[in-house]
Design a protein around this motif. Structure first.
Motif, PDB file in Angstrom:
ATOM      1  N   ALA A 212       0.821  -1.212   0.000  1.00  0.00           N
ATOM      2  CA  ALA A 212       0.000   0.000   0.000  1.00  0.00           C
ATOM      3  C   ALA A 212       0.854   1.262   0.000  1.00  0.00           C
ATOM      4  CB  ALA A 212      -0.921  -0.010   1.219  1.00  0.00           C
ATOM      5  N   LEU A 213       2.011   1.206   0.672  1.00  0.00           N
ATOM      6  CA  LEU A 213       2.872   2.391   0.763  1.00  0.00           C
ATOM      7  C   LEU A 213       3.497   2.776  -0.579  1.00  0.00           C
ATOM      8  CD1 LEU A 213       4.746   1.786   4.149  1.00  0.00           C
ATOM      9  CD2 LEU A 213       3.143   3.632   3.621  1.00  0.00           C
ATOM     10  N   ARG A 214       3.515   1.842  -1.509  1.00  0.00           N
ATOM     11  CA  ARG A 214       4.130   2.133  -2.814  1.00  0.00           C
ATOM     12  C   ARG A 214       3.415   3.278  -3.528  1.00  0.00           C
ATOM     13  NH1 ARG A 214       9.347   0.769  -3.423  1.00  0.00           N
ATOM     14  NH2 ARG A 214       9.727  -1.401  -2.879  1.00  0.00           N
ATOM     15  N   SER A 215       2.161   3.499  -3.194  1.00  0.00           N
ATOM     16  CA  SER A 215       1.419   4.584  -3.842  1.00  0.00           C
ATOM     17  C   SER A 215       1.489   5.888  -3.047  1.00  0.00           C
ATOM     18  CB  SER A 215      -0.052   4.186  -4.029  1.00  0.00           C
ATOM     19  OG  SER A 215      -0.661   3.927  -2.767  1.00  0.00           O
ATOM     20  N   LYS A 222       9.378   5.267  -6.676  1.00  0.00           N
ATOM     21  CA  LYS A 222      10.632   4.707  -6.163  1.00  0.00           C
ATOM     22  C   LYS A 222      10.534   3.186  -6.120  1.00  0.00           C
ATOM     23  CE  LYS A 222      12.414   8.462  -3.278  1.00  0.00           C
ATOM     24  NZ  LYS A 222      12.878   8.818  -1.903  1.00  0.00           N
ATOM     25  N   GLY A 223      11.508   2.528  -6.686  1.00  0.00           N
ATOM     26  CA  GLY A 223      11.541   1.077  -6.656  1.00  0.00           C
ATOM     27  C   GLY A 223      12.551   0.572  -5.651  1.00  0.00           C
ATOM     28  N   GLY A 224      12.682  -0.734  -5.566  1.00  0.00           N
ATOM     29  CA  GLY A 224      13.693  -1.338  -4.719  1.00  0.00           C
ATOM     30  C   GLY A 224      13.320  -1.334  -3.247  1.00  0.00           C
ATOM     31  N   GLY A 225      14.332  -1.509  -2.436  1.00  0.00           N
ATOM     32  CA  GLY A 225      14.125  -1.585  -1.001  1.00  0.00           C
ATOM     33  C   GLY A 225      14.471  -2.963  -0.458  1.00  0.00           C
ATOM     34  N   LYS A 253       8.420  -9.829  -3.100  1.00  0.00           N
ATOM     35  CA  LYS A 253       8.357  -9.523  -4.536  1.00  0.00           C
ATOM     36  C   LYS A 253       7.147  -8.646  -4.825  1.00  0.00           C
ATOM     37  CE  LYS A 253       9.296  -9.867  -8.949  1.00  0.00           C
ATOM     38  NZ  LYS A 253      10.490  -9.203  -9.528  1.00  0.00           N
ATOM     39  N   ARG A 254       6.012  -9.000  -4.246  1.00  0.00           N
ATOM     40  CA  ARG A 254       4.783  -8.212  -4.460  1.00  0.00           C
ATOM     41  C   ARG A 254       4.945  -6.794  -3.921  1.00  0.00           C
ATOM     42  NH1 ARG A 254      -0.068  -8.287  -1.233  1.00  0.00           N
ATOM     43  NH2 ARG A 254      -1.821  -7.408  -2.395  1.00  0.00           N
ATOM     44  N   ALA A 255       5.739  -6.636  -2.873  1.00  0.00           N
ATOM     45  CA  ALA A 255       5.968  -5.318  -2.276  1.00  0.00           C
ATOM     46  C   ALA A 255       7.009  -4.511  -3.040  1.00  0.00           C
ATOM     47  CB  ALA A 255       6.392  -5.480  -0.820  1.00  0.00           C
ATOM     48  N   GLY A 256       7.560  -5.087  -4.093  1.00  0.00           N
ATOM     49  CA  GLY A 256       8.513  -4.365  -4.930  1.00  0.00           C
ATOM     50  C   GLY A 256       9.915  -4.284  -4.377  1.00  0.00           C
ATOM     51  N   LEU A 257      10.258  -5.157  -3.428  1.00  0.00           N
ATOM     52  CA  LEU A 257      11.589  -5.124  -2.822  1.00  0.00           C
ATOM     53  C   LEU A 257      12.617  -5.836  -3.702  1.00  0.00           C
ATOM     54  CD1 LEU A 257      10.689  -5.908   0.900  1.00  0.00           C
ATOM     55  CD2 LEU A 257      10.850  -3.681  -0.237  1.00  0.00           C
ATOM     56  N   ARG A 258      13.872  -5.493  -3.474  1.00  0.00           N
ATOM     57  CA  ARG A 258      14.954  -6.138  -4.224  1.00  0.00           C
ATOM     58  C   ARG A 258      15.533  -7.333  -3.477  1.00  0.00           C
ATOM     59  NH1 ARG A 258      18.076  -4.935  -8.054  1.00  0.00           N
ATOM     60  NH2 ARG A 258      19.978  -5.216  -6.811  1.00  0.00           N
ATOM     61  N   GLY A 259      15.309  -7.369  -2.172  1.00  0.00           N
ATOM     62  CA  GLY A 259      15.852  -8.502  -1.447  1.00  0.00           C
ATOM     63  C   GLY A 259      15.566  -8.457   0.034  1.00  0.00           C
ATOM     64  N   ILE A 260      16.138  -9.443   0.724  1.00  0.00           N
ATOM     65  CA  ILE A 260      15.924  -9.631   2.155  1.00  0.00           C
ATOM     66  C   ILE A 260      17.272  -9.860   2.830  1.00  0.00           C
ATOM     67  CG2 ILE A 260      14.870 -11.111   3.909  1.00  0.00           C
ATOM     68  CD1 ILE A 260      12.724 -11.842   1.839  1.00  0.00           C
ATOM     69  N   ALA A 261      17.471  -9.206   3.963  1.00  0.00           N
ATOM     70  CA  ALA A 261      18.654  -9.438   4.794  1.00  0.00           C
ATOM     71  C   ALA A 261      18.205 -10.001   6.133  1.00  0.00           C
ATOM     72  CB  ALA A 261      19.432  -8.143   4.999  1.00  0.00           C
TER      73      ALA A 261
END
Length: 293
Positions: A212-215, A222-225, A253-261
């Motif tokens: 939801a925050l992507r909008s 802004k992409g990634g994260g 992936k659905r949240a548009g993130l690039r990865g997980i740490a």
């Protein structure tokens, strides 16, 4: 290879492990590992919390409500349980008026009532003390399934880039900060800035909120994260280690993130091979970080 299994430590030959099973894959992974090692677990399935029921019910088990935890400990002793593991998530707290009394619980009722007012860490420590007061030794799930702990470094084909490293550092610092307050274990950073913190809704809810925050005006375009998860400072490592699984990958992936740490050697990568394969399919990275370096 990322999918190689580590050796599972052997328990004493005459030991039997009881698993108090909440939600997620961890209770199943622990039970399967024990069975493969020749130990036949006894599983207390927490009604309304545990899922993957068919996998859990393949082993000797009993289904009890959360309020019957004290009864569960008595049942475990009768079944010859010598060691216990707390595995999986519990979404709610027991209701005092619904507690099923035992003699031990009745004598401790004033203390139990007070412990129910504590934060998550305080309540967990109280539960662990109560388990060990029955003569059952409490062990961490990581002692049974060390092969599911995150390795230090990159576990996927994709690797974090310089901008991702800034997000990892920011999200981990935020996760540590809310951990000190006993709020949660995870945070998300985008563009080097923390944008979302885990609350009572857990990681699934955090990632749903990120969608939801992507909008939102400040994030639009802004992409990634990166999602970061780590243990709370001072946390007892025998319970509630952070974890990710296949669903976490899908949600990220659905949240548009690039990865997980995740914190290396202190966080679970559940269903390890499937989770890493899912990340590879989506082009996401999963990296284990030494939080205390």
């Amino acid at each position: 290879m990322a999918s190689e299994r580590r050796q599972v430590p052997l328990l004493p030959p005459d030991s039997r492990v009881g698993i108090i099973a909440g939600s997620g894959s961890l209770p199943v992974n622990v039970a399967q590992s024990l069975a493969l090692a020749g130990h036949h677990p006894f599983i207390v399935i927490i009604e309304g919390e545990a899922d993957r029921l068919s996998d859990l019910q393949a082993h000797q088990h009993v289904v009890l409500p959360l309020e019957a935890a004290a009864v569960a400990f008595d049942r475990m002793r009768k079944e010859g349980v010598t060691h216990a593991v707390l595995a999986g998530g519990i979404r709610r707290r027991p209701q005092l008026r619904k507690l099923r009394p035992t003699l031990r619980l009745i004598t401790a009722l004033p203390k139990v009532a007070w412990e129910l007012t504590l934060g998550d860490d305080g309540l967990l420590r109280a539960v662990m003390r109560h388990i060990e007061s029955t003569g059952i030794k409490l062990v961490g799930a990581q002692e049974i399934v060390p092969d599911l702990l995150a390795r230090e470094g990159v576990m996927t084909r994709a690797a974090p880039e310089k901008a991702d490293r800034r997000d990892i550092d920011a999200a981990l610092q935020a996760a540590l900060a809310i951990g000190r307050l006993d709020i949660g274990q995870a945070a998300i950073a985008v563009g080097g800035r923390v944008v979302a913190l885990e609350g009572v809704e857990g990681t699934d809810g955090l990632l749903e909120r990120m969608v939801a925050l992507r909008s939102h005006g400040r994030l639009a375009g802004k992409g990634g994260g990166v999602l970061a998860k780590c243990t709370k400072p001072g946390q007892d490592l025998r319970a509630d280690l952070p974890g990710i699984g296949v669903q976490t990958i899908r949600d990220a992936k659905r949240a548009g993130l690039r990865g997980i740490a995740v914190e290396a050697n202190r966080a679970f990568v559940l269903d390890y091979a499937d989770t890493i394969a899912a990340a590879d399919d989506y082009g996401l990275f999963v990296v284990g970080v030494d939080v205390h370096a």
